[in-house]
Motif scaffolding. Structure first.
Motif, PDB file in Angstrom:
ATOM      1  N   GLY A 245       5.873   4.994   1.049  1.00  0.00           N
ATOM      2  CA  GLY A 245       6.202   6.539   1.403  1.00  0.00           C
ATOM      3  C   GLY A 245       5.939   7.049   0.161  1.00  0.00           C
ATOM      4  O   GLY A 245       6.146   6.632  -1.043  1.00  0.00           O
ATOM      5  N   ASP A 246       5.893   9.160   0.183  1.00  0.00           N
ATOM      6  CA  ASP A 246       6.308   9.717  -1.351  1.00  0.00           C
ATOM      7  C   ASP A 246       7.750   9.681  -1.056  1.00  0.00           C
ATOM      8  O   ASP A 246       7.661  10.106  -2.561  1.00  0.00           O
TER       9      ASP A 246
ATOM     10  N   GLY B 146      10.302   5.589  -1.678  1.00  0.00           N
ATOM     11  CA  GLY B 146      10.864   5.004  -0.038  1.00  0.00           C
ATOM     12  C   GLY B 146      11.870   4.996   0.487  1.00  0.00           C
ATOM     13  O   GLY B 146      13.000   4.689  -0.645  1.00  0.00           O
TER      14      GLY B 146
ATOM     15  N   PRO C  91       0.803  -1.380  -0.192  1.00  0.00           N
ATOM     16  CA  PRO C  91       0.265  -0.223   0.200  1.00  0.00           C
ATOM     17  C   PRO C  91       1.029   1.129  -0.268  1.00  0.00           C
ATOM     18  O   PRO C  91       1.875   1.116   0.007  1.00  0.00           O
ATOM     19  N   ALA C  92       0.083   2.817  -0.312  1.00  0.00           N
ATOM     20  CA  ALA C  92       1.302   3.750  -0.926  1.00  0.00           C
ATOM     21  C   ALA C  92       1.791   4.300   0.680  1.00  0.00           C
ATOM     22  O   ALA C  92       2.363   4.600   0.547  1.00  0.00           O
ATOM     23  N   ALA C  93       0.821   3.871   1.394  1.00  0.00           N
ATOM     24  CA  ALA C  93       0.900   4.601   2.424  1.00  0.00           C
ATOM     25  C   ALA C  93       2.068   3.839   3.742  1.00  0.00           C
ATOM     26  O   ALA C  93       2.505   4.280   3.754  1.00  0.00           O
ATOM     27  N   GLN C  94       2.599   2.594   3.423  1.00  0.00           N
ATOM     28  CA  GLN C  94       3.876   1.811   3.677  1.00  0.00           C
ATOM     29  C   GLN C  94       5.150   2.059   2.555  1.00  0.00           C
ATOM     30  O   GLN C  94       5.797   2.055   3.185  1.00  0.00           O
TER      31      GLN C  94
ATOM     32  N   ARG D 251       9.266  -3.960   5.693  1.00  0.00           N
ATOM     33  CA  ARG D 251       7.659  -4.466   5.532  1.00  0.00           C
ATOM     34  C   ARG D 251       7.048  -5.167   4.535  1.00  0.00           C
ATOM     35  O   ARG D 251       6.645  -5.980   4.958  1.00  0.00           O
TER      36      ARG D 251
END
Length: 368
Positions: A294-295, A324, A289-292, A332
């Motif tokens: 990072g940008d 990331g 997932p994008a939240a894991q 992760r």
């Protein structure tokens, strides 16, 4: 037995990946190294070489060349790894890396190879009588790889595909399952003649069906769920290894590449990333997932005179942009892979238990 085979298979491919990573840290043999040593020096150290096949001498010696020097490779009792075709050469992204495990072939089983075959060799290098040659010794074995495409893609493809599709289905599995099923059927034929052993006979017959029970309804959908989750976990483990790959020079993301250039990393903006991609950098991310993930983005390469990241001269030192923080994303990926493996085992066990229960019910009705 399949469980023992799984540990053997996983250890074998883990060793292959470790040997490829170790090879990426070894110096490349060249004319300078050979000239700087006494022709009678014997052992020179562990080196690597990208080359093409020139000739096969006798039954156990290859001659390869990098265009400048020719080297012999003593192949007695060695194995050759064949990498899957290079999809990256046609512009494919990471998601299209070959899913085919490299083929391992004993040298004694290889009849011939065409001149010009691309090869990668790493191992102990010797000089004797003015001839330089690779040869295994007691401590270090040769790594011999046949590949197509570019040398820059060899390490990434090896780490991605150098793992078994399912360790628990290996060369030991079919024979073990067949022997187990046959043994249980023989026991059932013995037990079924005695009314006192009726329950044991039913259990033996049902147990002999275990190899095919997961593929029978109504539990078969759970088998496909298991396969999907297991395959996803395998991909996540591969992504974990790829994320860790540029960290191998040292833990601080900074180290000396094998040719002496300084391997660097730095945070890059979207505009800088696009510029690096136009210069040939590879982009690497993970299926999280994008939240894991990072940008932020991190660029890896060597610094030129203008202070700009650029491609290293070493083909095994990657010119790369990572989405990331690599260490965090790798951790992760590993955590998610373990969770998916556990869920896959639960799905497989649930389907097997359901079908086994129904098989016992049917056997209880049939065996009177």
């Amino acid at each position: 037995m399949p469980g023992i085979g799984a540990f053997v298979v996983r250890a074998r491919w883990r060793l292959f990946r470790a040997r490829m990573i170790d090879a990426s840290l070894r110096p490349t043999v060249g004319y300078v190294q050979l000239r700087s040593n006494d022709p009678s020096a014997g052992y020179l150290g562990v080196y690597r070489c990208f080359g093409t096949l020139e000739a096969i001498q006798a039954d156990d010696t290859l001659w390869i060349t990098d265009g400048k020097i020719s080297l012999a490779v003593r192949m007695s009792d060695e194995h050759v790894y064949y990498l899957a075709p290079d999809l990256l050469a046609s512009g494919a992204d990471q998601s299209e890396l070959p899913d085919e495990t490299p083929t391992i072939v004993p040298w004694s089983k290889i009849g011939s190879l065409p001149e010009g075959t691309r090869m990668f060799v790493c191992g102990p290098l010797y000089v004797q009588g003015g001839t330089a040659f690779f040869r295994s010794d007691g401590a270090t074995s040769l790594t011999v790889l046949i590949y197509d495409g570019t040398p820059e893609s060899v390490l990434e493809r090896s780490i991605w595909s150098g793992r078994h599709r399912n360790e628990y289905w290996n060369q030991v599995t079919p024979g073990s399952l067949a022997a187990g099923s046959l043994s249980l059927l023989i026991l059932a034929s013995v037990y079924i003649g005695s009314p006192w052993l009726r329950s044991s006979a039913i259990l033996a017959v049902a147990g002999s069906l275990i190899p095919v029970l997961p593929l029978m309804p109504p539990g078969v959908p759970l088998f496909f769920v298991y396969r999907r989750w297991w395959q996803h976990a395998r991909s996540l483990r591969a992504e974990r290894d790829l994320m860790r790959l540029p960290l191998r020079y040292d833990g601080s993301l900074r180290g000396s590449a094998s040719d002496g250039q300084q391997y660097e990393h730095r945070a890059v903006t979207l505009e800088e990333a696009q510029e690096l991609l136009s210069l040939g950098a590879r982009f690497r991310s993970a299926s999280l997932p994008a939240a894991q993930v990072g940008d932020g983005m991190v660029g890896f390469g060597v610094i030129d005179d203008q202070g700009v990241l650029t491609r290293p001269a070493d083909p095994l030192a990657e010119f790369l942009i990572v989405q990331g923080d690599p260490a965090t994303v790798a951790w992760r990926c590993e955590r998610r892979a373990r969770r998916l493996e556990r869920l896959a085992v639960v799905a497989f066990s649930a389907g097997l238990a359901l079908n086994l229960y129904l098989a016992l019910v049917v056997m209880n009705w049939l065996v009177r």
